[in-house]
Each structure stands twice: as structure tokens, then as C-alpha cells.
Design a protein around this motif. Structure first.
Motif, mmCIF file in Angstrom:
data_model
loop_
_atom_site.group_PDB
_atom_site.id
_atom_site.type_symbol
_atom_site.label_atom_id
_atom_site.label_comp_id
_atom_site.label_asym_id
_atom_site.label_seq_id
_atom_site.Cartn_x
_atom_site.Cartn_y
_atom_site.Cartn_z
ATOM 1 N N UNK A 196 0.832 -1.204 0.000
ATOM 2 C CA UNK A 196 0.000 0.000 0.000
ATOM 3 C C UNK A 196 0.864 1.251 0.000
ATOM 4 N N UNK A 197 1.877 1.293 0.882
ATOM 5 C CA UNK A 197 2.715 2.491 0.993
ATOM 6 C C UNK A 197 3.465 2.765 -0.306
ATOM 7 N N UNK A 198 4.023 1.716 -0.913
ATOM 8 C CA UNK A 198 4.795 1.909 -2.150
ATOM 9 C C UNK A 198 3.888 2.390 -3.290
ATOM 10 N N UNK A 199 2.774 1.707 -3.486
ATOM 11 C CA UNK A 199 1.893 2.056 -4.610
ATOM 12 C C UNK A 199 1.224 3.410 -4.372
ATOM 13 N N UNK A 200 0.836 3.683 -3.132
ATOM 14 C CA UNK A 200 0.235 4.988 -2.856
ATOM 15 C C UNK A 200 1.266 6.104 -3.060
ATOM 16 N N UNK A 201 2.516 5.847 -2.689
ATOM 17 C CA UNK A 201 3.577 6.830 -2.939
ATOM 18 C C UNK A 201 3.720 7.137 -4.422
ATOM 19 N N UNK A 202 3.622 6.100 -5.267
ATOM 20 C CA UNK A 202 3.697 6.301 -6.719
ATOM 21 C C UNK A 202 2.483 7.080 -7.224
#
Length: 509
Positions: A196-202
Motif C-alpha cells: 500500500x505504501x509503495x503504490x500509494x507513494x507512486x
């Protein structure tokens, strides 16, 4: 299985064409509506691995059926949503169902068929994946144009009910491999939060292209997600009943297949977003006209999926995948060469055909190759990981290619707008408006009714079109590089044939 996959993947892209209508109906902005897209993308990617594991543990047919029913119910709620908040929430619920259908369909097909029939069945499923990923503009455009935006959700209900009936009657259940195992709640939680954190950051970076990668609002999310995923790996190594066997990533063949899945998403599927904008915003085709022309890409999946499945039983899947990705690279170079201020479908179709042939071949071959060497109790997780990397590649591609396009677009505007004779204050205001609008919407600013009457309108419009073209050329070349790197990964890492019994013996040893 095919119906489930088609609905689950279609709902990743079909909403795009409905956004203008939804803006009017909900009396909101495109920015607020982004969560109708992001809620599905985020939850879908985050829950793929969890649903895969639950299927492996408790029976893939049970979890697939539950996912299918959840997807149908959430689709109906989406169509009736009285507010944007309800729509966002139900889209997230719908994504859980979509993830379960997508992650378990491949494993169910692999466990319900064997020998040459498995290759053909996975080939057909691969063709469905290829068609659904590129059919959003056509199906969504037709439904919105004739029935309104709720139709893009309501259409899932009858087909979903049909899929439930067919699954109950024809699909065999797989063993419950986790009867004596504990659910790895820590592993599931860490993987969900990390992804979630990685994809939301993108997604945050995509929404704010002028924020730097080091901006804490971007880097904090991505770096935090990476740290959590590292903790996840160590936790899985120590867990008695881990959610995922991380030794998957020690297998060169598996690394080769996920590199291909990532390249497919980052290259071909991400590029479709930019191709759709080119055809609608700059050439001027409607959503339906764009979708019909994009059958030049998606139509090949229907033809080549079964063919690829049959050929995979006789010839090297590895080298067919490598060759197909090289064809995709040639297609992207053709697209880059075709993009000019006067580009039409006539110039684009040769490159689109090459992309379609590659997509139609790689998807079914990847499904079959990914399942090679997987033990029966691993098939759900392998399927889930392939889909995670395909979806993650698409997200990275949309963000990365978007940043490349933005950079080329802005560079051209900065270099050529000063040549227009007008007051400095007016020039600065127009430049800011064009840059804030971005490549997708800059055309609307330059060709607006207000701008049309300006004495410098023609010169401005030509500069904006050329700036956009430079960005699209860079996007096509970057996509070519991505798929060619995927071809190299397949060539060096994939094996021609993997025997699951050999892997089982090594694991025991």
C-alpha cells in the motif's frame, strides 16, 4: 475463470472513459474523482497475495466463489451509489473481489487441467487477460454513451451471476493445503501495508509531478513501504507457517517470469493510457472510436491466446516470449516514428499491430511458464505474484512514463514559447496554464474558445502540439527499452523446462 478475469481486469481501466460524465453527475472535480480509480488500484494490488494465500489454504474454488459474489454485490452498489464517498468505499470492496478472482483463476485452471490441455487452457486465459486490459475504452465508451456511467458497473451483475453458476457446476475444488496451518496474520499485515505504501507513494507522485522524489510526501511513503517489505521477508523466513515461501525468489526461472510480467505492465499496459489520450485528446476520436481502433491491439489476444497455448507444448516458451517482447519493442519504435503533428490512425496501426501480436503471445505463454515448477500448494501464490508484478509494473509505468512525458513537454514549451510575440506577463500566464494542465489537457487550453481569437493562437497551438509529440515519442522509446529489458531478463533467467518434482526434492533436501 475467463469471465472472472475479464471483469476483474476490465474494472481497472473502464472507469477512465466515464469520468467526464461522473464529474457532471456528482458535481465534483476530476481530482476528487481520482479516488474512484485509485481505491480500486490500491486495494486490488494490496490484496492479491492475501487472496492467493487464502485460496491455497482453504480451497481455491471457495475463495474464488466468495470473491466473485463480493465483486458482483459491490458492482451493484457502485451503480446505485448516491455519493462519491459511497462509490469510493464500494470500489475498494469491489477490488477485493477482483483480486481474489484474478489471483486464483490461473491456479484453478492449472489444477483443473493437465498435460497439453493445461497449456491450451492457460493460453485461453492469457488471451482473456490481454483482451480485457485493452478493452476498457471501447466497452466503457459504448456503455456510457448509450446507458450512462452506472452501466459500467451494472453490466458486471448478469455476467457475474453466470460466472458463479458455471463455477459451481464445472470447476473442481483444490485440496485445502492449510488445514493444520495457522493464518500468518503478521505476514499478511506487513505485505498489505508495505505494498500500500509503495503504490500509494507512486500515485501521489503521479498526481503531483512537480514534487521531487525526495519530497517527504513521496519518498516517505515509498521508503517506508520498502522497509516494511524487507521486514516482511525476515518475518516470513522465521515464521512456522509463512504466508509466502520467499525462496521463490531464489529460483532463476521464477525471477525471469516476474521480470516479464513487470515489463508487460510497465511497457505495454502503461503505454495504453498514453495512447488513449493521444487518440482522444489530440487526434479527436471519441471513446468508442478510440476503442474500436484499439482492437488492433486487443484483437490479437483472441486469435493468438489458444495458438500460443498449443505451441507452448511443442516449442520453447522462453524463446517465444523473448521473440514476442522484441516484436513489442519494434512496435514501440514504429509508434515513436509515427507521432507527428498530423498523425492519424493510418500512421499508428502498424506499431499497434506489433504491440498486439506481442501482447497476444506473451500473456498466455507467461501463464504457462509461471506455473512450471510450482508445486500444487504453491500455484495460488505463484499466480498472485505474477499478477502483483504485472499490476505493479503498470503503476510504475504510468508514473514513470508520465514523468518522462511531462519533462519533454515542459522542455519544449520553455524553449519555444518565448518566440511568440506577446507581453511577458501574458506569456508567463499562458505558460503556467499549459504546464499546470499537463500534456493530457494542454491541448484543451491551447484550443479553447478564448484562445482561438488571439492573434498568436496558431503559433501557440503548433508549439503545444509539438511539445506533446516530443513527450509521446519519449514515452514510446522508453516503453521499447522496458520490453527489451524484459526480453533480456527472460533470455538469461528463464529455463526451457522446469520439473516441479525436482523443486520438491531440492526443498526436502
Amino acid at each position: 475463470m475467463g469471465l472472472g478475469v475479464f471483469m476483474g481486469l476490465l474494472d481497472v481501466t473502464v472507469v477512465n472513459v466515464a469520468l467526464p460524465t461522473m464529474v457532471r453527475d456528482f458535481q465534483t472535480t476530476f481530482t476528487d474523482l481520482q479516488w474512484v480509480l485509485n481505491a480500486y488500484t490500491l486495494v486490488y494490488a494490496v490484496t492479491l497475495l492475501i487472496m492467493s494465500k487464502l485460496g491455497d489454504m482453504y480451497g481455491r474454488k471457495k475463495i474464488f466463489l466468495g470473491s466473485l459474489i463480493l465483486f458482483v454485490v459491490a458492482s451493484a452498489i457502485n451503480g446505485m451509489a448516491p455519493s462519491l464517498l459511497i462509490l469510493d468505499i464500494s470500489r475498494g470492496i469491489q477490488a477485493i473481489g477482483g483480486a481474489g478472482m484474478m489471483s486464483l483463476s490461473m491456479a484453478l485452471v492449472a489444477s483443473n487441467f493437465d498435460g497439453k490441455r493445461r497449456g491450451l487452457a492457460l493460453g485461453i486465459l492469457g488471451s482473456v487477460i490481454g483482451v480485457s486490459s485493452a478493452s476498457g475504452p471501447l466497452i466503457g465508451g459504448y456503455l456510457v454513451e448509450h446507458f450512462g456511467w452506472p452501466a459500467i458497473f451494472y453490466v458486471n451483475v448478469p455476467f457475474g451471476i453466470l460466472a458463479v453458476i458455471l463455477t459451481v457446476i464445472y470447476v473442481n475444488e483444490t485440496p485445502s493445503y492449510g488445514k493444520n496451518h495457522k493464518v500468518d496474520l503478521i505476514g499478511m499485515g506487513l505485505s498489505a501495508v508495505g505494498l500500500f505504501a509503495i503504490i500509494y507513494g507512486l500515485i501521489v507522485k503521479e498526481s503531483h509531478p512537480h514534487w521531487t522524489w525526495l519530497d517527504p510526501r513521496v519518498s516517505g511513503l515509498i521508503a517506508g513501504g520498502i522497509v516494511i517489505m524487507i521486514v516482511f521477508v525476515f518475518a516470513e523466513l522465521k515464521a512456522d507457517d509463512p504466508m509466502m515461501d520467499v525462496t521463490f525468489f531464489k529460483r532463476p526461472h521464477f525471477l525471469g517470469t516476474i521480470s516479464v510480467a513487470f515489463a508487460l505492465g510497465c511497457g505495454i499496459y502503461a503505454y495504453n493510457t498514453f495512447l488513449t489520450a493521444l487518440m482522444q485528446n489530440y487526434i479527436g476520436y471519441s471513446a468508442v472510436q478510440t476503442g474500436v481502433r484499439q482492437l488492433t491491439i486487443s484483437g490479437w489476444s483472441l486469435v493468438l491466446g489458444p495458438v500460443a497455448g498449443i505451441l507452448s507444448a511443442r516449442y520453447s516458451k522462453k524463446w517465444m516470449i523473448v521473440g514476442s517482447l522484441v516484436i513489442a519493442g519494434l512496435g514501440f519504435f514504429s509508434m515513436a516514428n509515427a507521432v507527428t503533428p498530423t498523425v492519424t490512425f493510418t500512421g499508428l496501426w502498424p506499431g499497434m499491430v506489433l504491440m498486439g501480436i506481442a501482447n497476444g503471445m506473451v500473456n498466455p505463454l507467461l501463464n504457462t511458464a509461471g506455473m512450471e515448477g510450482a508445486l500444487p500448494n504453491e500455484m495460488g501464490m505463484v499466480s498472485g505474484l505474477l499478477n502483483v508484478f504485472r499490476q505493479f509494473g503498470t503503476t510504475v509505468g504510468v508514473v514513470g512514463l508520465g514523468l518522462i512525458q511531462d519533462a519533454q513537454y515542459e522542455n519544449h514549451l520553455n524553449a519555444h514559447l518565448p518566440s511568440i510575440s506577446m507581453p511577458a506577463k501574458a506569456l508567463s500566464g499562458i505558460k503556467d496554464a499549459l504546464i499546470n494542465a499537463g500534456p493530457f489537457s494542454g491541448h484543451g487550453v491551447a484550443f479553447s474558445d478564448k484562445m482561438q481569437h488571439a492573434p498568436f493562437a496558431h503559433a501557440l497551438q503548433q508549439i503545444v502540439i509539438k511539445a506533446y509529440d516530443n513527450g509521446m515519442i519519449a514515452v514510446a522509446i522508453s516503453s521499447a527499452v522496458v520490453v527489451l529489458l524484459g526480453a533480456l531478463g527472460a533470455a538469461f533467467l528463464m529455463r526451457n523446462q522446469i520439473n516441479s518434482q525436482d523443486i520438491e526434492l531440492k526443498q526436502r533436501h
